[in-house]
Scaffold this motif. Sequence first.
Motif: not given
Ligand code: NI
Length: 188
Positions: A50, A98, A140, A144
Amino acid sequence: MKLPVYLYGHPVLRKVAEPVTADREGLKELLANMYETMYASEGVGLAAPQVGLSERIVVIDADPVGETFPECAGRKLTLINPEIEVLDGERVSRAEGCLSLPGLSENVGRTEHIRLRWVDENFEAHEEEISGFLARIVQHECDHLEGKVYIDHISPIRKQLIRSKLNNIVGGKIRCDYPVRFAPRRKA
Ligand code: NI
């Protein structure tokens, strides 16, 4: 230093992340930056993809949801190379969001009980059984690292219903109150 959060549609979010080795330079600084980025955007978890890095690194601070979910109170986890083992088949559906999908929240069914193995920032090994919402956050974030996002778990009909919102994120047509990086523009 705050890092820009890479948004849905960016290819880095679809890559399987690489394991981290003990000689990885700048790890502590990266972790500090990831925590700062997570706190600034009011998230409870952030995975390295991310912030544009395809590496198996996750930071979690679940304390902000500790009043609603007692298992989250005071829980801060730095996960390097985490591995999840599903402990039983009990699944619960709850809303998730998210930082890479601003403005969206969808119900996702996940396993309630997991065993988590990981190394910390000093490469010391840990193992713990985790349940409830903390187990959800861990699953979660670990998704990723496999190139997945939570909306991959929702039904095709539900996904169709949020299609225009997803297109707006991919197309860079949203505003966000934390620094973000949109997907590169596709050539027409
Ligand atoms: Ni996320």
